[in-house]
Scaffold this active site. Structure first.
Site, PDB file in Angstrom:
ATOM      1  N   TYR A  29       0.856  -1.196   0.000  1.00  0.00           N
ATOM      2  CA  TYR A  29       0.000   0.000   0.000  1.00  0.00           C
ATOM      3  C   TYR A  29       0.878   1.226   0.000  1.00  0.00           C
ATOM      4  O   TYR A  29       1.799   1.333   0.800  1.00  0.00           O
ATOM      5  CB  TYR A  29      -0.898   0.029   1.250  1.00  0.00           C
ATOM      6  N   GLU A  53      -0.368   4.829  -0.506  1.00  0.00           N
ATOM      7  CA  GLU A  53      -1.125   6.071  -0.700  1.00  0.00           C
ATOM      8  C   GLU A  53      -0.196   7.261  -0.511  1.00  0.00           C
ATOM      9  O   GLU A  53       0.618   7.302   0.412  1.00  0.00           O
ATOM     10  CB  GLU A  53      -2.297   6.139   0.279  1.00  0.00           C
ATOM     11  N   ASP A  66      -6.855  13.803 -24.637  1.00  0.00           N
ATOM     12  CA  ASP A  66      -6.915  12.386 -24.245  1.00  0.00           C
ATOM     13  C   ASP A  66      -6.286  11.607 -25.400  1.00  0.00           C
ATOM     14  O   ASP A  66      -6.923  11.377 -26.432  1.00  0.00           O
ATOM     15  CB  ASP A  66      -8.378  11.993 -24.033  1.00  0.00           C
ATOM     16  N   THR A 123      -4.197   6.203 -21.622  1.00  0.00           N
ATOM     17  CA  THR A 123      -4.063   4.860 -21.086  1.00  0.00           C
ATOM     18  C   THR A 123      -2.680   4.372 -21.496  1.00  0.00           C
ATOM     19  O   THR A 123      -2.043   4.948 -22.376  1.00  0.00           O
ATOM     20  CB  THR A 123      -5.144   3.905 -21.637  1.00  0.00           C
ATOM     21  N   LYS A 152      -2.647   0.674 -24.955  1.00  0.00           N
ATOM     22  CA  LYS A 152      -3.075   0.595 -26.371  1.00  0.00           C
ATOM     23  C   LYS A 152      -1.818   0.636 -27.248  1.00  0.00           C
ATOM     24  O   LYS A 152      -0.985  -0.260 -27.141  1.00  0.00           O
ATOM     25  CB  LYS A 152      -4.078   1.700 -26.668  1.00  0.00           C
ATOM     26  N   ARG A 211      -2.371  -2.501 -18.387  1.00  0.00           N
ATOM     27  CA  ARG A 211      -3.648  -1.786 -18.300  1.00  0.00           C
ATOM     28  C   ARG A 211      -3.528  -0.704 -17.232  1.00  0.00           C
ATOM     29  O   ARG A 211      -3.211  -0.982 -16.081  1.00  0.00           O
ATOM     30  CB  ARG A 211      -4.721  -2.798 -17.913  1.00  0.00           C
TER      31      ARG A 211
HETATM   32  N1  DSN Z   1     -12.487   1.030 -24.805  1.00  0.00           N
HETATM   33  C1  DSN Z   1     -11.507   1.833 -25.497  1.00  0.00           C
HETATM   34  C2  DSN Z   1     -11.591   1.670 -26.963  1.00  0.00           C
HETATM   35  O1  DSN Z   1     -11.822   0.554 -27.393  1.00  0.00           O
HETATM   36  O2  DSN Z   1     -11.396   2.612 -27.691  1.00  0.00           O
HETATM   37  C3  DSN Z   1     -11.587   3.258 -25.131  1.00  0.00           C
HETATM   38  O3  DSN Z   1     -11.536   3.370 -23.752  1.00  0.00           O
END
Ligand code: DSN
Length: 414
Positions: free
Chosen positions: A54, A56, A200, A226, A229, A235
């Site tokens: 932990y 925090e 974003d 994120t 991707k 993730r």
């Molecule tokens: N779920 C993602 C996508 O497939 O674009 C976006 O968060």
């Protein structure tokens, strides 16, 4: 590959589910634009004892003891992300894209404040103001659209809406948009009305880190992405900003939105950022774009319509209306031949999001497997044939066999 001996002995049900999914990933093809395959080093890191801790707070300012090694992990992730995106400040704790975006809004806005974001069916994300999402419920989102002729964002129109509505924040960066984004123009418009700029870049972060698409970090106040991707990490998510917003952002993430960070994931982010800083990653990102452009051209040659008529990045959105098949049906047919895709809305879609008129295809995952133009040409043909012969079970079986053979000759993990 990791072996799961302990799990196998203890929990057959979950072990079997993992083995089944492992086989599916090995034998089938991911054309879902937001998916990728992490390296074995990233996988290993996620499975470490760092999950027991932990932490925090932030390095040097924690609410629990025993942080001497964890601080080092988090500082390394931050330093690598700063280098990758040329960012002044990075928070590496967000658990995923939507919580990261929630923290950004919390840092800069009050409930009810006006925000400008791209409409979901035009390529935006749920967290950019959709009414069923927290963003649309808490904030007063005004939505802009892509131009219905070109399928591209019309900056003059964005400017017109911004000047009329005077939002407190403008959001750019999308989930189903295949064209370069004019960050600098967004910034100019925001400056005219004194609005914050929020990018974003979840979908294109890897391509931006590789220097192949323009980086909004120098222009924008705050940027979220994120990490799983095109960036090919675990993730999770990060938030970047100018130094002057560092405290606002950090407070919004913790204690504003989240509790303890997931230290094993922070460590895996650091490992992935280390990989993305290498020259091989740039070569990978280049091939992702070449593959997407090839896929777009091949599909066009087969008479498919592409939203915006092509791509500058890793994805394309097929407008299937002239093919007399819905996005959902196309997704189901392609599943049958071992190709995973995601149905997608098209701009001004006459149909609902559960059964939209488009199909989104992306190349990050198959490029990680090593596939190049000649494989893409085969895949495009199989997609076309599967849709054409959707009622011919024999043909679909034959296509499934071809997909499997190709996938097995490009193993994900050696
Ligand atoms: N779920 C993602 C996508 O497939 O674009 C976006 O968060």
């Amino acid at each position: 590959m990791l072996n799961y001996e302990k799990l196998k002995n203890q929990d057959q049900k979950i072990y079997q589910a993992i083995k089944n999914e492992e086989k599916r990933q090995a034998e089938e093809m991911e054309l879902i634009a937001s998916e990728n395959y992490v390296s074995e080093a990233v996988l290993e890191t996620m499975g470490t004892i760092l999950t027991n801790k932990y932490s925090e707070g932030y390095p040097g300012k924690r609410y629990y003891g025993g942080q001497k090694f964890i601080d080092d992990v988090e500082k390394t992730a931050i330093e690598r992300a700063k280098k990758l995106f040329k960012a002044e400040h990075v928070n590496v704790q967000p658990l995923s894209g939507s919580p990261a975006n929630a923290a950004v809004y919390m840092a800069f806005l009050k409930p009810g404040d006006k925000v400008l974001g791209l409409k979901l069916d035009h390529g935006g994300h749920l967290s950019h103001g959709h009414p069923v999402n927290f963003s649309g419920m808490l904030y007063n989102f005004i939505q802009y659209e892509v131009n219905s002729e070109t399928g591209r964002i019309d900056m003059e129109n964005v400017r017109k809406i911004a000047l009329k509505e005077k939002p407190k924040m403008i959001v750019a960066g999308y989930s189903a948009y295949s064209r370069e984004i004019e960050w600098e123009k967004f910034k100019e418009i925001a400056d005219e009305i004194g609005a914050y700029t929020f990018a974003d870049i979840a979908h294109t972060a890897g391509l931006i880190a590789a220097g192949l698409l323009e980086n909004p970090v120098p222009f924008f106040d705050v940027i979220s992405t994120t990490t799983h991707k095109t960036l090919r990490g675990p993730r999770g998510a990060i938030i970047m900003s100018k130094e002057k917003w560092a405290q606002k952002i950090d407070r919004a993430v913790f204690p504003g939105m989240q509790g303890g960070p997931h230290d094993h994931i922070t460590a895996a982010k650091a490992v992935a950022f280390g990989e993305a800083l290498k020259s091989e990653f740039k070569e990978y990102a280049k091939q992702v774009i070449i593959n997407a452009k090839t896929l777009s051209e091949e599909m066009k040659n087969f008479g498919f319509k592409i939203v915006s008529n092509g791509t500058d990045n890793h994805l394309i959105v097929l407008d299937l209306r002239n093919k007399k098949i819905s996005g959902k049906e196309a997704e189901t047919i392609l599943d049958k031949i071992g190709i995973s895709t995601s149905r997608s809305t098209i701009p001004n879609d006459p149909n609902p999001p559960m059964n939209p008129s488009g199909l989104r295809l992306g190349t990050p995952a198959i490029t990680t497997r090593g596939m190049k133009e000649s494989e893409i040409k085969k895949i495009a043909l199989w997609i076309k044939e599967a849709i054409e012969f959707k009622n011919n079970e024999e043909k679909l079986k034959e296509l499934k066999k071809k997909t499997k053979e190709l996938c097995l000759s490009f193993p994900i993990y050696k």
